[in-house]
Design a protein around this motif. Structure first.
Motif, short mmCIF file in Angstrom:
data_model
loop_
_atom_site.label_atom_id
_atom_site.label_comp_id
_atom_site.label_asym_id
_atom_site.label_seq_id
_atom_site.Cartn_x
_atom_site.Cartn_y
_atom_site.Cartn_z
N ILE A 12 0.86 -1.19 0.00
CA ILE A 12 0.00 0.00 0.00
C ILE A 12 0.90 1.24 0.00
N GLN A 13 0.73 2.11 -1.00
CA GLN A 13 1.55 3.30 -1.12
C GLN A 13 0.90 4.53 -0.51
N THR A 51 -3.19 0.03 -11.26
CA THR A 51 -1.75 0.22 -11.17
C THR A 51 -1.21 0.07 -9.75
N LYS A 52 -2.02 0.43 -8.76
CA LYS A 52 -1.54 0.35 -7.37
C LYS A 52 -2.66 -0.05 -6.44
#
Length: 58
Positions: free
Chosen positions: A20-21, A48-49
């Motif tokens: 997790i960004q 993408t994320k």
């Protein structure tokens, strides 16, 4: 009877495991009795994320 489940993993472990960004500033609490009608912390991928959010059971 509807299915129920538990979620009692530390938030840091969830963030590390699912890469997790985005920061997650919500008040996450363990639950040992999540019913289909409850909101539940979920990993959401936008293509993408990964990010964390709550999905409603309504």
């Amino acid at each position: 009877m509807c299915g129920r489940f538990t979620l009692f993993t530390d938030i840091e472990e969830i963030i590390d495991r699912f890469d997790i960004q985005a920061p997650f500033n919500d008040d996450y609490q363990f639950s040992y009795n999540i019913a289909p009608s409850h909101s539940v912390l979920s990993v959401i991928n936008d293509g993408t994320k990964n990010r964390l959010g709550y999905l409603d059971g309504d």
